[in-house]
Design a protein around this motif. Structure first.
Motif, PDB file in Angstrom:
ATOM      1  N   HIS A 295     -10.682   0.473  -5.608  1.00 44.00           N
ATOM      2  CA  HIS A 295     -10.529   1.598  -4.695  1.00 44.00           C
ATOM      3  C   HIS A 295     -10.833   1.127  -3.277  1.00 44.00           C
ATOM      4  O   HIS A 295     -11.939   0.638  -3.020  1.00 44.00           O
ATOM      5  CB  HIS A 295     -11.511   2.726  -5.065  1.00 44.00           C
ATOM      6  N   LYS A 296      -9.867   1.309  -2.379  1.00 42.34           N
ATOM      7  CA  LYS A 296     -10.016   0.855  -0.991  1.00 42.34           C
ATOM      8  C   LYS A 296     -11.351   1.330  -0.418  1.00 42.34           C
ATOM      9  O   LYS A 296     -11.653   2.527  -0.444  1.00 42.34           O
ATOM     10  CB  LYS A 296      -8.862   1.418  -0.159  1.00 42.34           C
ATOM     11  N   VAL A 297     -12.107   0.391   0.128  1.00 39.73           N
ATOM     12  CA  VAL A 297     -13.454   0.675   0.628  1.00 39.73           C
ATOM     13  C   VAL A 297     -13.439   1.104   2.099  1.00 39.73           C
ATOM     14  O   VAL A 297     -14.139   2.041   2.487  1.00 39.73           O
ATOM     15  CB  VAL A 297     -14.364  -0.566   0.433  1.00 39.73           C
TER      16      VAL A 297
ATOM     17  N   ASN B  92       8.619   5.369   8.169  1.00 35.22           N
ATOM     18  CA  ASN B  92       8.323   5.935   6.852  1.00 35.22           C
ATOM     19  C   ASN B  92       8.468   7.451   6.822  1.00 35.22           C
ATOM     20  O   ASN B  92       8.971   8.020   5.865  1.00 35.22           O
ATOM     21  CB  ASN B  92       6.918   5.544   6.408  1.00 35.22           C
ATOM     22  N   TYR B  93       8.003   8.110   7.902  1.00 36.33           N
ATOM     23  CA  TYR B  93       8.126   9.572   8.021  1.00 36.33           C
ATOM     24  C   TYR B  93       7.703   9.953   9.426  1.00 36.33           C
ATOM     25  O   TYR B  93       6.982   9.190  10.087  1.00 36.33           O
ATOM     26  CB  TYR B  93       7.267  10.288   6.961  1.00 36.33           C
ATOM     27  N   SER B  94       8.133  11.054   9.884  1.00 30.04           N
ATOM     28  CA  SER B  94       7.892  11.554  11.249  1.00 30.04           C
ATOM     29  C   SER B  94       7.771  10.395  12.249  1.00 30.04           C
ATOM     30  O   SER B  94       8.707   9.632  12.398  1.00 30.04           O
ATOM     31  CB  SER B  94       6.697  12.511  11.303  1.00 30.04           C
TER      32      SER B  94
ATOM     33  N   PHE C  32       0.509  -1.507   7.508  1.00 25.51           N
ATOM     34  CA  PHE C  32      -0.028  -1.699   8.854  1.00 25.51           C
ATOM     35  C   PHE C  32       0.825  -0.954   9.867  1.00 25.51           C
ATOM     36  O   PHE C  32       2.052  -0.916   9.756  1.00 25.51           O
ATOM     37  CB  PHE C  32      -0.049  -3.192   9.193  1.00 25.51           C
ATOM     38  N   THR C  33       0.177  -0.376  10.866  1.00 26.69           N
ATOM     39  CA  THR C  33       0.952   0.314  11.888  1.00 26.69           C
ATOM     40  C   THR C  33       1.716  -0.728  12.718  1.00 26.69           C
ATOM     41  O   THR C  33       1.258  -1.865  12.886  1.00 26.69           O
ATOM     42  CB  THR C  33       0.047   1.130  12.841  1.00 26.69           C
ATOM     43  N   ALA C  34       2.874  -0.312  13.219  1.00 23.33           N
ATOM     44  CA  ALA C  34       3.672  -1.221  14.044  1.00 23.33           C
ATOM     45  C   ALA C  34       2.868  -1.650  15.276  1.00 23.33           C
ATOM     46  O   ALA C  34       2.922  -2.808  15.696  1.00 23.33           O
ATOM     47  CB  ALA C  34       4.971  -0.548  14.465  1.00 23.33           C
ATOM     48  N   PHE C  35       2.087  -0.716  15.808  1.00 19.28           N
ATOM     49  CA  PHE C  35       1.359  -0.977  17.059  1.00 19.28           C
ATOM     50  C   PHE C  35       0.262  -2.033  16.887  1.00 19.28           C
ATOM     51  O   PHE C  35       0.150  -2.965  17.688  1.00 19.28           O
ATOM     52  CB  PHE C  35       0.758   0.326  17.599  1.00 19.28           C
ATOM     53  N   THR C  36      -0.564  -1.887  15.847  1.00 20.58           N
ATOM     54  CA  THR C  36      -1.635  -2.871  15.617  1.00 20.58           C
ATOM     55  C   THR C  36      -1.063  -4.143  14.995  1.00 20.58           C
ATOM     56  O   THR C  36      -1.533  -5.242  15.256  1.00 20.58           O
ATOM     57  CB  THR C  36      -2.720  -2.303  14.680  1.00 20.58           C
ATOM     58  N   GLY C  37      -0.029  -3.950  14.186  1.00 19.88           N
ATOM     59  CA  GLY C  37       0.532  -5.080  13.452  1.00 19.88           C
ATOM     60  C   GLY C  37       1.079  -6.178  14.340  1.00 19.88           C
ATOM     61  O   GLY C  37       0.896  -7.364  14.061  1.00 19.88           O
TER      62      GLY C  37
ATOM     63  N   VAL D  56      -8.620  -5.889   5.578  1.00 23.15           N
ATOM     64  CA  VAL D  56      -8.393  -7.237   6.105  1.00 23.15           C
ATOM     65  C   VAL D  56      -9.207  -7.507   7.371  1.00 23.15           C
ATOM     66  O   VAL D  56      -9.426  -8.650   7.753  1.00 23.15           O
ATOM     67  CB  VAL D  56      -6.874  -7.488   6.364  1.00 23.15           C
ATOM     68  N   ARG D  57      -9.681  -6.422   8.005  1.00 23.26           N
ATOM     69  CA  ARG D  57     -10.493  -6.592   9.218  1.00 23.26           C
ATOM     70  C   ARG D  57     -11.975  -6.831   8.923  1.00 23.26           C
ATOM     71  O   ARG D  57     -12.778  -6.947   9.864  1.00 23.26           O
ATOM     72  CB  ARG D  57     -10.379  -5.336  10.095  1.00 23.26           C
ATOM     73  N   PHE D  58     -12.330  -6.883   7.647  1.00 22.42           N
ATOM     74  CA  PHE D  58     -13.743  -7.001   7.269  1.00 22.42           C
ATOM     75  C   PHE D  58     -13.940  -8.275   6.447  1.00 22.42           C
ATOM     76  O   PHE D  58     -13.896  -8.259   5.220  1.00 22.42           O
ATOM     77  CB  PHE D  58     -14.179  -5.742   6.501  1.00 22.42           C
TER      78      PHE D  58
ATOM     79  N   GLU E 200       0.851  -1.190   0.000  1.00 19.08           N
ATOM     80  CA  GLU E 200       0.000   0.000   0.000  1.00 19.08           C
ATOM     81  C   GLU E 200       0.890   1.245   0.000  1.00 19.08           C
ATOM     82  O   GLU E 200       1.919   1.279   0.677  1.00 19.08           O
ATOM     83  CB  GLU E 200      -0.873   0.006   1.271  1.00 19.08           C
ATOM     84  N   ASN E 201       0.484   2.247  -0.743  1.00 14.13           N
ATOM     85  CA  ASN E 201       1.227   3.507  -0.812  1.00 14.13           C
ATOM     86  C   ASN E 201       2.711   3.303  -1.120  1.00 14.13           C
ATOM     87  O   ASN E 201       3.570   3.951  -0.517  1.00 14.13           O
ATOM     88  CB  ASN E 201       1.042   4.304   0.492  1.00 14.13           C
ATOM     89  N   PHE E 202       2.985   2.384  -2.055  1.00 12.18           N
ATOM     90  CA  PHE E 202       4.395   2.068  -2.358  1.00 12.18           C
ATOM     91  C   PHE E 202       5.147   3.273  -2.904  1.00 12.18           C
ATOM     92  O   PHE E 202       6.347   3.419  -2.679  1.00 12.18           O
ATOM     93  CB  PHE E 202       4.496   0.893  -3.347  1.00 12.18           C
TER      94      PHE E 202
HETATM   95  O1  KGT Z   1       0.344   5.875   7.968  1.00 10.74           O
HETATM   96  C1  KGT Z   1       0.400   6.241   6.814  1.00 10.74           C
HETATM   97  O2  KGT Z   1       0.797   7.335   6.445  1.00 10.74           O
HETATM   98  C2  KGT Z   1       0.012   5.297   5.752  1.00 10.74           C
HETATM   99  N1  KGT Z   1      -1.127   4.551   6.123  1.00 10.74           N
HETATM  100  C3  KGT Z   1      -1.784   3.904   5.173  1.00 10.74           C
HETATM  101  O3  KGT Z   1      -1.344   3.870   4.058  1.00 10.74           O
HETATM  102  C4  KGT Z   1      -3.055   3.199   5.491  1.00 10.74           C
HETATM  103  C5  KGT Z   1      -4.165   4.208   5.516  1.00 10.74           C
HETATM  104  S1  KGT Z   1      -4.002   5.433   6.787  1.00 10.74           S
HETATM  105  N2  KGT Z   1      -2.922   2.431   6.673  1.00 10.74           N
HETATM  106  C6  KGT Z   1      -3.806   1.531   7.090  1.00 10.74           C
HETATM  107  O4  KGT Z   1      -4.845   1.282   6.495  1.00 10.74           O
HETATM  108  C7  KGT Z   1      -3.391   0.841   8.379  1.00 10.74           C
HETATM  109  C8  KGT Z   1      -4.355  -0.220   8.878  1.00 10.74           C
HETATM  110  C9  KGT Z   1      -3.877  -0.757  10.168  1.00 10.74           C
HETATM  111  O5  KGT Z   1      -2.771  -0.540  10.588  1.00 10.74           O
HETATM  112  C10 KGT Z   1      -4.774  -1.604  10.988  1.00 10.74           C
HETATM  113  O6  KGT Z   1      -5.857  -2.022  10.504  1.00 10.74           O
HETATM  114  O7  KGT Z   1      -4.424  -1.851  12.135  1.00 10.74           O
END
Ligand code: KGT
Length: 271
Positions: free
Chosen positions: A113-115, A216-218, A183-188, A160-162, A43-45
């Motif tokens: 398109h992501k739903v 990735n940033y900040s 995926f965020t490190a915290f939820t991941g 993936v949660r749906f 995602e967002n490659f």
């Molecule tokens: O953080 C960013 O800038 C980039 N994030 C993304 O590209 C996307 C949309 S905000 N991240 C997720 O969907 C995380 C889902 C997730 O982590 C979960 O379901 O727990």
């Protein structure tokens, strides 16, 4: 459908389009040298950064990402999933979080398109409001029916949660489910692998999950662990935490075998 190798790419995309495309190119090259015929980017490659920077550059990100994917598919003669990238939506000032599947001739096979948008206050202190810049898709994702590679279904990250989305793919006969993610490190750490394995097991399908990793940033940290999971739920390959690839065999006889051993899709009562 034949047996073949698929690769899930893992990268650390940053707020720099050209740097990300260069990183993606190296990893696609690596995957192809190892024999992959189907390659997925996360995602967002092509851009991870502040929402306002993403919006400001969305036009260029969309155009160049698409050109890049077609060029890579043709040059390496592989099928590529462009995990996702922002595509401007007319008259909204926002984008669709878009994923596309491209064949070796550079032809687009499927687009989604992501739903489900990630509007979540993560307990680590980060607040995500994806809907502030992204227009949610309104269509269920497509399944592309490939003679060679099997039936390929699309989805993105938070989707993936749906499970109902994947049940739809399964109703369409999906063999290989893509879940490109950031995926965020915290939820991941607690949810990523479990959710992906559940989607593979309950739909008796392969799951290919390309991922973002690292800083990735900040203060945005992503989980990594791009994986390929077989229809029994076994992790066939895991990219760990560094940029790289997870590569594994997608095998139609394994699909048949698991669907014989565990015919749960045939035992549905509420369908
Ligand atoms: O953080 C960013 O800038 C980039 N994030 C993304 O590209 C996307 C949309 S905000 N991240 C997720 O969907 C995380 C889902 C997730 O982590 C979960 O379901 O727990």
């Amino acid at each position: 459908m034949k047996s073949y190798l698929a690769a899930a790419i893992q990268m650390t995309s940053v707020p720099d389009l050209h740097q990300n495309l260069a990183q993606a190119e190296e990893l696609i090259d690596l995957a192809v040298r190892r024999g992959a015929e189907l390659v997925g980017l996360p995602e967002n490659f092509s851009f991870m950064g502040e929402e306002k920077d993403k919006l400001n550059q969305a036009e260029a990100i969309a155009t160049e990402s698409e050109q890049f994917l077609k060029k890579m598919a043709q040059r390496f003669q592989v099928t590529i999933l462009g995990g996702s990238f922002p595509v401007p939506v007319d008259n909204t000032g926002k984008v669709h979080n878009t994923t596309v599947l491209i064949d070796p001739s550079g032809e687009e096979l499927a687009r989604y398109h992501k739903v489900h948008l990630f509007d979540v206050n993560v307990p680590d202190g980060n607040t995500y409001r994806e809907s502030s810049t992204v227009v949610a898709g309104k269509q269920l994702p497509p399944v592309y029916f490939s003679e060679n590679l099997g039936n390929i279904g699309l989805s993105v990250c938070y989707d993936v949660r749906f499970p109902e989305l994947y049940r739809h793919l399964s109703d369409k006969g999906v063999d290989v489910i893509f879940v490109p993610a950031a995926f965020t490190a915290f939820t991941g750490k607690d949810h990523w692998q479990v959710l992906l394995q559940a989607r593979a097991i309950e739909n008796t399908a392969y799951v290919i999950a390309p991922a973002q990793t690292g800083n990735n940033y900040s203060r945005r940290l992503t989980h990594g662990h791009a994986v390929i999971i077989d229809p029994w739920g076994v992790i066939l390959a895991d990219a760990g935490e560094q940029p790289g690839i997870a590569i594994a065999e997608i095998n139609p006889s394994r699909l048949d075998q698991v669907r014989r051993q565990m015919p749960s899709l045939q035992h549905r009562v509420f369908s």
